[in-house]
Design a protein around this motif. Sequence first.
Motif, mmCIF file in Angstrom:
data_model
loop_
_atom_site.group_PDB
_atom_site.id
_atom_site.type_symbol
_atom_site.label_atom_id
_atom_site.label_comp_id
_atom_site.label_asym_id
_atom_site.label_seq_id
_atom_site.Cartn_x
_atom_site.Cartn_y
_atom_site.Cartn_z
ATOM 1 N N ARG A 138 -6.854 -1.602 -8.459
ATOM 2 C CA ARG A 138 -5.792 -0.152 -7.952
ATOM 3 C C ARG A 138 -4.680 -0.448 -7.872
ATOM 4 N N TRP A 139 -4.300 -0.999 -7.129
ATOM 5 C CA TRP A 139 -2.902 -1.382 -6.614
ATOM 6 C C TRP A 139 -2.317 -2.107 -7.877
ATOM 7 N N SER A 191 -6.233 -6.565 4.013
ATOM 8 C CA SER A 191 -4.406 -7.211 2.986
ATOM 9 C C SER A 191 -5.443 -8.004 2.535
ATOM 10 N N ASP A 204 -10.883 -2.517 7.443
ATOM 11 C CA ASP A 204 -10.311 -1.315 6.209
ATOM 12 C C ASP A 204 -9.269 -0.407 5.787
ATOM 13 N N PRO A 205 -8.834 -0.050 5.219
ATOM 14 C CA PRO A 205 -8.091 -1.768 4.011
ATOM 15 C C PRO A 205 -8.193 -2.753 4.726
ATOM 16 N N GLN A 225 -9.101 -3.077 -5.000
ATOM 17 C CA GLN A 225 -8.455 -2.871 -4.263
ATOM 18 C C GLN A 225 -6.798 -3.572 -4.828
ATOM 19 N N GLU A 238 0.951 -1.367 0.123
ATOM 20 C CA GLU A 238 0.234 -0.182 -0.243
ATOM 21 C C GLU A 238 0.535 1.321 -0.586
ATOM 22 N N ALA A 292 -14.896 -4.463 -2.050
ATOM 23 C CA ALA A 292 -13.432 -3.210 -1.927
ATOM 24 C C ALA A 292 -12.012 -4.399 -2.406
ATOM 25 N N ALA A 293 -12.372 -5.500 -1.959
ATOM 26 C CA ALA A 293 -11.149 -6.559 -2.479
ATOM 27 C C ALA A 293 -10.935 -6.293 -4.040
ATOM 28 N N THR A 320 -1.725 -3.888 3.696
ATOM 29 C CA THR A 320 -1.510 -3.130 3.678
ATOM 30 C C THR A 320 -0.543 -2.175 5.104
#
Length: 548
Positions: free
Chosen positions: A428-429, A369, A366-367, A425, A91, A421-422, A349
Amino acid sequence: MRVAVVGGGIAGLATAALLASDGHDVDLFEQRDEVGGRAGSRSTEGFRFDTGPSWYLMPEVFDHFFELLGTSSAEQLDLRVLDPAYRVFYEGAPGQDPPPPLDVVADTGANIEAFEAVEPGAGAALRSYLGSAREAYDVALRHFLYTSFTRPIALAAPDVLRRLPRLLPLLTRSLESFVGSRFQDVRLRQVLGYPAVFLGSSPDRAPSLYHLMSALDLTGGVMYPQGGFTHLIGRIADLATAQGVRIHLGASVTEVTTAPVSGRRGRRRARATGVRWRDGDGTERLHPADVVVGAGDLHHLETRLLPEELRSYPESYWEGRDPGPGGVLVLLGVRGELPQLPHHSLFFTHDWRSNFDAIFGGRVPDPASVYVCKPSATDPGVAPEGHENLFVLVPVPADPGLGRGGRDGGGSPQVEAVADAAIAQVARWAGVPDLAERVVVRETIGPGDFEADLLAWRGGMLGPAHTLRQSAMFRSSNTSRHVAGLHYAGASTIPGIGLPMCLISAELVLKHLRGDTSSAPVPAPIQPRRAPATSPVYSAESPENPQS
């Protein structure tokens, strides 16, 4: 002896196979319509998803198990070494861009160089760390894993005694502290601390003895069986039936039957006489047995299948225990290729202490791992051509109240929110901005599913956490204190969580029945007391089933 095994996960199948090979007459009862337990599988629209274990570690344990049955891992499985073993996405600290991903590869020297590139001096520190990990792992294999700790003197081997000054502190110090004293960079600490999650724990809760896990994944030890872990389960089931085991599917065991022991010694108040079970039509049946092996969730077995006065682990015992994490699983079929993701990826994270505190404090992080497996990187049979298969795991509290999963967003609101959310994530990552738009198959599994489908205590994903008071000789025993002939195998018991540990727990049942109190594995192959009889697999509804 007549043996009834309750539960058709890997521990139950392995126990049944070993005991049948040793000459016993074995029936296995599985409540679901397929074997595998946590190592399950789901198929839809050309995708096949493993729904449980996905890391093939501790290969020596698998090798030994297959050798006990007169075969080998090479004969039963097509194993592929993964390179990279896994990729780690970070992150980044607040207000800073995330650092580049770190690949852990199959070459130990390359991993040492990668650590050195991140933190000067970390290469030499890693070399020393891996030496310590290898020593602890080898000692554990020789002396601590293949024992139920019923005869402590057997553990006093010379090489154990020589190492006690180094081993004992590893039991009282946390893995987080042990790693933190050697490495400063948070990324390297996370790589070395994350194996605690495999043990249902966290780096600050797991004893540092478990740094031995790094002797596996950082030294070329991550493999994958072609066909997935469901293929591994199938091979063990085939070996069990070849030894004469009768497998009853759709067979829910409702009671371990017992009889009083006259002139009992110690705490043994009764002896096992068999199991009462219900078939798919709801018909109750009685199966007599001299030995019963509970290879499912121990909380369910103890608190639902035995009367209160015969429970070794009553409800009061579980009130003070740590169930480990729950999990939300997200099974995704994705259109197009995902070169950004290798077979295994970890998304950490920055403040993962808060992440773990949330999980074990009853809150969804939140967030969070996240772990992602892309088996289509190695196995083309798990996805249609031109598509990828993703298994996304988000550790959450062991709380069935979070709900169950479903197809296409049809799970409980909390489970689907975690899944959304996962996915965002990972997109994005890993740099896959259109990931959500490319999903063609989506299915979720939540803590409520683990409780309902697998009878998992508190909806736990793995089993009781490997904290100090729930590890080694402090873990639940493989034998009942009050019922002679009642034994236990699986992740709830000694030695613990994971496929290799479950195979060892099966061997511990074999050792109990043989009166073997040594700390060494059983010599391979098993020398049967009689030639095993081949028999077909019976379902509970089969009219040919001799127990129907």
